[in-house]
Design an enzyme around this catalytic site. Sequence first.
Site, PDB file in Angstrom:
ATOM      1  N   LYS A 184       0.850  -1.183   0.000  1.00 27.30           N
ATOM      2  CA  LYS A 184       0.000   0.000   0.000  1.00 27.30           C
ATOM      3  C   LYS A 184       0.889   1.237   0.000  1.00 27.30           C
ATOM      4  O   LYS A 184       1.505   1.581   1.011  1.00 27.30           O
ATOM      5  CB  LYS A 184      -0.919   0.025   1.213  1.00 27.30           C
ATOM      6  CG  LYS A 184      -1.969   1.144   1.137  1.00 27.30           C
ATOM      7  CD  LYS A 184      -2.411   1.604   2.495  1.00 27.30           C
ATOM      8  CE  LYS A 184      -1.405   2.482   3.189  1.00 27.30           C
ATOM      9  NZ  LYS A 184      -1.183   3.794   2.481  1.00 27.30           N
ATOM     10  N   ALA A 186       1.568   5.411  -0.215  1.00 31.01           N
ATOM     11  CA  ALA A 186       0.880   6.561   0.352  1.00 31.01           C
ATOM     12  C   ALA A 186      -0.105   7.147  -0.650  1.00 31.01           C
ATOM     13  O   ALA A 186       0.151   7.164  -1.860  1.00 31.01           O
ATOM     14  CB  ALA A 186       1.899   7.623   0.757  1.00 31.01           C
ATOM     15  N   GLY A 238       7.259   4.901   8.086  1.00 29.96           N
ATOM     16  CA  GLY A 238       6.380   6.024   8.358  1.00 29.96           C
ATOM     17  C   GLY A 238       6.632   6.575   9.744  1.00 29.96           C
ATOM     18  O   GLY A 238       7.703   6.385  10.326  1.00 29.96           O
ATOM     19  N   SER A 239       5.628   7.228  10.291  1.00 29.30           N
ATOM     20  CA  SER A 239       5.796   7.898  11.585  1.00 29.30           C
ATOM     21  C   SER A 239       5.817   6.903  12.733  1.00 29.30           C
ATOM     22  O   SER A 239       5.248   5.811  12.648  1.00 29.30           O
ATOM     23  CB  SER A 239       4.660   8.899  11.800  1.00 29.30           C
ATOM     24  OG  SER A 239       3.443   8.229  12.068  1.00 29.30           O
ATOM     25  N   GLU A 260      10.683   1.159   9.953  1.00 27.49           N
ATOM     26  CA  GLU A 260      11.587   2.302   9.863  1.00 27.49           C
ATOM     27  C   GLU A 260      10.726   3.513  10.165  1.00 27.49           C
ATOM     28  O   GLU A 260       9.883   3.902   9.362  1.00 27.49           O
ATOM     29  CB  GLU A 260      12.229   2.365   8.474  1.00 27.49           C
ATOM     30  CG  GLU A 260      13.437   3.273   8.431  1.00 27.49           C
ATOM     31  CD  GLU A 260      13.071   4.672   8.030  1.00 27.49           C
ATOM     32  OE1 GLU A 260      13.019   5.534   8.949  1.00 27.49           O
ATOM     33  OE2 GLU A 260      12.830   4.926   6.848  1.00 27.49           O
ATOM     34  N   LEU A 261      10.935   4.098  11.352  1.00 31.50           N
ATOM     35  CA  LEU A 261      10.013   5.104  11.874  1.00 31.50           C
ATOM     36  C   LEU A 261      10.668   6.486  11.889  1.00 31.50           C
ATOM     37  O   LEU A 261      11.561   6.767  11.103  1.00 31.50           O
ATOM     38  CB  LEU A 261       9.541   4.668  13.264  1.00 31.50           C
ATOM     39  CG  LEU A 261       8.927   3.264  13.318  1.00 31.50           C
ATOM     40  CD1 LEU A 261       8.581   2.872  14.747  1.00 31.50           C
ATOM     41  CD2 LEU A 261       7.695   3.171  12.415  1.00 31.50           C
ATOM     42  N   ARG A 288      18.464  17.314   1.323  1.00 27.48           N
ATOM     43  CA  ARG A 288      18.048  16.202   0.476  1.00 27.48           C
ATOM     44  C   ARG A 288      16.539  16.020   0.618  1.00 27.48           C
ATOM     45  O   ARG A 288      16.007  15.999   1.724  1.00 27.48           O
ATOM     46  CB  ARG A 288      18.777  14.925   0.895  1.00 27.48           C
ATOM     47  CG  ARG A 288      18.454  13.733   0.008  1.00 27.48           C
ATOM     48  CD  ARG A 288      19.027  12.450   0.578  1.00 27.48           C
ATOM     49  NE  ARG A 288      18.756  11.319  -0.307  1.00 27.48           N
ATOM     50  CZ  ARG A 288      18.765  10.048   0.070  1.00 27.48           C
ATOM     51  NH1 ARG A 288      19.033   9.745   1.333  1.00 27.48           N
ATOM     52  NH2 ARG A 288      18.515   9.088  -0.780  1.00 27.48           N
ATOM     53  N   GLU A 391      10.158  15.976  14.698  1.00 30.23           N
ATOM     54  CA  GLU A 391      10.756  15.881  13.368  1.00 30.23           C
ATOM     55  C   GLU A 391      10.223  17.021  12.514  1.00 30.23           C
ATOM     56  O   GLU A 391       9.011  17.176  12.340  1.00 30.23           O
ATOM     57  CB  GLU A 391      10.405  14.525  12.760  1.00 30.23           C
ATOM     58  CG  GLU A 391      11.235  14.145  11.561  1.00 30.23           C
ATOM     59  CD  GLU A 391      11.025  12.685  11.171  1.00 30.23           C
ATOM     60  OE1 GLU A 391      11.885  12.150  10.456  1.00 30.23           O
ATOM     61  OE2 GLU A 391      10.010  12.085  11.579  1.00 30.23           O
ATOM     62  N   SER A 451      22.630   6.676   3.343  1.00 32.03           N
ATOM     63  CA  SER A 451      21.828   5.629   2.706  1.00 32.03           C
ATOM     64  C   SER A 451      22.586   4.966   1.563  1.00 32.03           C
ATOM     65  O   SER A 451      23.131   5.649   0.686  1.00 32.03           O
ATOM     66  CB  SER A 451      20.516   6.213   2.174  1.00 32.03           C
ATOM     67  OG  SER A 451      19.795   6.842   3.204  1.00 32.03           O
TER      68      SER A 451
END
Length: 487
Positions: A184, A186, A238-239, A260-261, A288, A391, A451
Amino acid sequence: MSTVSETGVVDAVAKELFIGGKWTQAAGGRTFPVHDPATGEVLCEVADAAPEDGMAALDAAVAAQADWAAHPPRERGEILRASFEALMARQEELALLMTLEMGKPLAEARGEIAYAAEFFRWFAEEAVRIDGGYAVAPNGSGRFLVAKQPVGPSLLITPWNFPMAMGTRKIGPAVAAGCTMVIKPAAQTPLSMLALAQIMVDAGLPDGVLNVLTTTSSGAVMEPLIRDGRARKLSFTGSTAVGRKLLEQCSDKVLRTSMELGGNAPFLVFDDADIDAAVDGAMQAKMRNIGEACTAANRFYVQRGVADEFARRLTERMAALPIGRGTEDGVVVGPLIDQAAVEKVSGLVSDAASRGAEVLTGGSTVDGPGNFYRPTVLTGVPADARMADEEIFGPVAPISVFDTEEEALAAANNTEYGLVGYVYTNDLKRALRVCERIETGMVGLNQGIVSNPAAPFGGVKQSGLGREGGTVGIEEFLETKYIAVNL
């Protein structure tokens, strides 16, 4: 300006759900609009999945799992390799599509397509390196066999800020491991994922292995799939707030999870650092993706001896960045994803200023259509400012001053997050001390980008669970089976 037609790249993408190898309308024919964040205009309408569409996608993934798990690893790798080559061959049109739906400048979008493709190339090579083990039991009477097997049907949820790369970072290891998927993307950026699905079909991916749900009802569609029990894995980017809710849902059926938050990355500059390199790194780590990245530098801590010089140089660089629609030549700063993002960034800057921070450049929106916010530098940001804890997800660089190494580390670690940190120093002993003590899953030592598909990506504390990329990335989609043999 790109020579590829904007209308053409949007028209070329299927706008339906992709379930069981077929493009299909959502239940009731529901659709939702996709907007250009630089203009506010509607690019197109795409299918808006309902809960019954989600269950159909899971049915398809479950039905395809056994055959896909038995598929030869070499062939799984070749599908990924062919998909890598297709992404690179179509880099220009896919970059334009991403810029239109997400806003980042074309140069960055091209970079993301290349970055996204690398996950497919990397995991194409990992597909044939899944191994196990053979050992003699300590008492000599038996043998231990260890096998690695696909975890099974997997649910993947990706964010809007890297709409192609966050997909390939999850799809690549799942395909290599032999897992089927329901993904899914966004709702703000569904087009890149829909284009990717067609690319993978053209590369030979069998029906039902990848199923794509576009929807504005994420919770209503995905929660039943999580609680169903047939899916055995959830991978989410996501968050942290949403990640916590998903972990609660996964606990019902004890799903494997990797998450991965959020991030709150500290950027430490010591007085022995190369200031030119530190400013270059700061621009990379902050700007970036317009600052809309979990890895973005969120808090700048600069030692007192170089603080004024660093702030001056960073302000000059930030103030000179061209702002505009990402399709325009020379633009470096595109729009934020939506008006809510602009309001959040504005609120954080206003809060810091009200608490005594000085705005050296920026600090305001841009007149006209689109979700633009000016690149901003603040100094004297107090520890109680909201942006010290939240954030930012925008082009804002808050600078605070420190005196000692201990003080810098205490400030850097004073957060519930722990995704990435950046350290600039030319003292080798200090570099090792700080990199070991900073509480993050990744550290950029004298570099502003960490990354890399060949390296493990992930955080500690409330920045997530598990790792993506590198040699460990495929392990997230594999179960370890121990077979005891009595001789």
